[in-house]
Design an enzyme around this catalytic site. Structure first.
Site, mmCIF file in Angstrom:
data_model
loop_
_atom_site.group_PDB
_atom_site.id
_atom_site.type_symbol
_atom_site.label_atom_id
_atom_site.label_comp_id
_atom_site.label_asym_id
_atom_site.label_seq_id
_atom_site.Cartn_x
_atom_site.Cartn_y
_atom_site.Cartn_z
ATOM 1 N N THR A 178 0.996 -1.338 0.071
ATOM 2 C CA THR A 178 -0.579 -0.106 0.089
ATOM 3 C C THR A 178 1.103 1.318 0.096
ATOM 4 O O THR A 178 0.591 2.631 0.184
ATOM 5 C CB THR A 178 -0.639 0.138 1.061
ATOM 6 N N ASP A 232 2.312 -10.008 15.386
ATOM 7 C CA ASP A 232 3.215 -8.858 15.252
ATOM 8 C C ASP A 232 2.019 -7.934 14.973
ATOM 9 O O ASP A 232 1.032 -8.378 14.204
ATOM 10 C CB ASP A 232 3.620 -9.032 13.806
ATOM 11 N N GLN A 255 8.199 0.399 18.074
ATOM 12 C CA GLN A 255 8.353 1.303 19.489
ATOM 13 C C GLN A 255 6.974 1.542 19.741
ATOM 14 O O GLN A 255 6.171 1.887 20.009
ATOM 15 C CB GLN A 255 9.470 1.985 19.306
ATOM 16 N N GLU A 299 3.999 0.589 18.325
ATOM 17 C CA GLU A 299 2.930 -0.723 19.399
ATOM 18 C C GLU A 299 2.720 -0.508 20.166
ATOM 19 O O GLU A 299 2.092 -0.975 20.316
ATOM 20 C CB GLU A 299 2.887 -1.870 17.587
ATOM 21 N N ILE A 308 20.335 2.036 8.909
ATOM 22 C CA ILE A 308 20.453 2.635 6.901
ATOM 23 C C ILE A 308 18.643 3.970 6.978
ATOM 24 O O ILE A 308 17.957 3.538 7.410
ATOM 25 C CB ILE A 308 19.349 1.309 5.892
ATOM 26 N N ALA A 324 16.549 5.118 5.820
ATOM 27 C CA ALA A 324 15.886 5.275 4.602
ATOM 28 C C ALA A 324 14.083 4.058 5.253
ATOM 29 O O ALA A 324 15.064 3.174 6.370
ATOM 30 C CB ALA A 324 16.126 4.404 3.234
ATOM 31 N N ASP A 359 7.372 -7.767 9.001
ATOM 32 C CA ASP A 359 7.059 -9.265 8.684
ATOM 33 C C ASP A 359 7.628 -9.852 8.346
ATOM 34 O O ASP A 359 7.732 -11.424 8.968
ATOM 35 C CB ASP A 359 6.191 -9.168 7.128
HETATM 36 P P1 ADP Z 1 8.103 -2.707 11.110
HETATM 37 O O1 ADP Z 1 8.128 -2.826 9.647
HETATM 38 O O2 ADP Z 1 7.452 -3.112 11.826
HETATM 39 O O3 ADP Z 1 7.628 -0.982 12.200
HETATM 40 P P2 ADP Z 1 10.924 -2.356 12.276
HETATM 41 O O4 ADP Z 1 10.945 -1.272 11.450
HETATM 42 O O5 ADP Z 1 10.600 -3.033 13.836
HETATM 43 O O6 ADP Z 1 9.037 -3.569 12.084
HETATM 44 O O7 ADP Z 1 11.212 -3.855 11.731
HETATM 45 C C1 ADP Z 1 12.445 -5.174 11.948
HETATM 46 C C2 ADP Z 1 13.196 -4.307 12.314
HETATM 47 O O8 ADP Z 1 13.899 -4.588 10.700
HETATM 48 C C3 ADP Z 1 14.324 -4.359 13.062
HETATM 49 O O9 ADP Z 1 14.705 -4.749 13.837
HETATM 50 C C4 ADP Z 1 16.185 -3.470 12.680
HETATM 51 O O10 ADP Z 1 16.385 -5.225 11.922
HETATM 52 C C5 ADP Z 1 15.361 -3.923 10.642
HETATM 53 N N1 ADP Z 1 14.916 -2.916 9.440
HETATM 54 C C6 ADP Z 1 14.286 -1.487 10.036
HETATM 55 N N2 ADP Z 1 14.316 -0.770 9.194
HETATM 56 C C7 ADP Z 1 15.822 -0.373 8.986
HETATM 57 C C8 ADP Z 1 15.985 0.564 8.774
HETATM 58 N N3 ADP Z 1 16.150 1.722 8.338
HETATM 59 N N4 ADP Z 1 18.245 0.155 8.739
HETATM 60 C C9 ADP Z 1 18.065 -0.467 9.697
HETATM 61 N N5 ADP Z 1 17.423 -2.206 9.845
HETATM 62 C C10 ADP Z 1 16.247 -1.974 9.327
HETATM 63 MG MG MG Z 2 5.006 -4.299 11.989
#
Ligand code: ADP
Ligand code: MG
Ligand code: MG
Length: 299
Positions: free
Chosen positions: A45, A111, A145, A147, A220, A222, A229
């Protein structure tokens, strides 16, 4: 017996979110997967446009009844991700109860997909229903965080507060809680993950003590779609392979995930990472799961 996962998540025709991020990693890590699609969309989406249909509670109940009648509802694990409607969420709660009847030791990895970066992307009533009816059923909960804050009703600004949030959630049911990503003040280049378990089980199902850990991950700069997931699926698989060692399971899950992100960044290039999200850019940024099969298996 082979672990068998019933995974209720989105399906996208093109790209990698939801079950498209879960089925392949679970399979390459040796778990049998039965997917149910909570939506079927053309693409995720975040693209400028998407088309498709959503599944409702009645449709899920019909599938569950069919599986049960054929004695196929004997999974070891239930995994749920994005659930878009209250009717589907209620059906998930009933599905979990049905599954526990057949498999008393069912592990439910939940999740609680509610939002990210300060923004809810589901209706408020769905968030409330998660807190009231789903969290108590979950064995393993993997909120980000935002959530975790939504489910506990407080803000999380430190490791101490993260552990307190985990304790609040443990008290409602889940023996393992992982806050998958936090931004800590003063550390903008990192993502911090906090994991907490009460009563980790060894292979014989005996109970142990409590463990908590945190992990600092290089951020990272971005935004990626589908990371949560993929994390939930990898964590489920590695907790199955290392049932008494949460730190090991988390390290392996994060290791595989970071390999996928590194390859995704390499493939799409810096320009696409910074670019406006056109359909073309979104397609370039899809997670490179297949290309990282080896690292998923041996992170
Ligand atoms: P969601 O997609 O549910 O918000 P998260 O953002 O917590 O989940 O991402 C899950 C995992 O993916 C994190 O623990 C991290 O290891 C990795 N991750 C997500 N975004 C990044 C990023 N920008 N840089 C590095 N690792 C990332
Ligand atoms: Mg998620
Ligand atoms: Mg996130």
């Amino acid at each position: 017996p082979l672990p068998r996962v019933l995974s209720v998540q989105s399906h996208v025709v093109h790209g990698y979110v939801g079950n498209k991020c879960a089925v392949f990693p679970l399979q390459v890590l040796g778990l049998e997967v039965d997917p149910i699609y909570s939506v079927q969309f053309s693409n995720h989406t975040g693209y400028p446009l998407f088309k498709g249909a959503v599944f409702d509670g009645e449709q899920l109940r019909a599938l569950a009844a069919g599986l049960e009648a054929n004695k196929l509802l004997n999974h070891t694990h239930l995994l749920t991700g994005y659930i878009g409607s209250l009717s589907l969420l209620e059906a998930i709660a009933d599905l979990c109860a049905m599954m526990k009847k057949h498999s008393p030791h069912l592990t439910y990895v939940c999740d609680p997909v509610l939002g990210d970066e300060g923004r809810l992307y589901v209706a408020r009533e769905l968030a409330d229903a998660y807190a009231a009816h789903i969290v108590p059923l979950a064995s393993v909960l993997v909120p980000n965080q935002f959530e975790a804050e939504t489910l506990t009703g407080g803000s999380i600004g430190s490791l101490q507060e993260a552990l307190e949030a985990c304790d609040k959630l443990h008290a409602r049911g889940p023996h393992t809680v992982i806050i998958t990503s936090m931004g800590l003040p003063g550390d903008p280049d990192a993502i911090t993950l906090v994991a907490s378990t009460r009563q980790p089980q060894d292979a014989g199902g005996r109970l142990g003590g409590a463990q908590a850990m945190c992990m600092r991950i290089d951020r990272i700069k971005a935004y990626f779609t589908g990371t949560g997931d993929l994390f939930a699926a990898l964590l489920l698989a590695w907790m199955h392979h290392h049932p008494a060692d949460l730190a090991m399971a988390v390290e392996k899950a994060v290791g595989g995930l970071q390999a996928v992100l590194a390859e995704t960044v390499r493939h799409c290039g810096a320009a696409a990472l910074a670019a406006e999200r056109t359909a073309e850019v979104c397609a370039l940024r899809e997670l490179r799961l297949i290309q990282c099969q080896g690292q998923l298996q041996d992170p």
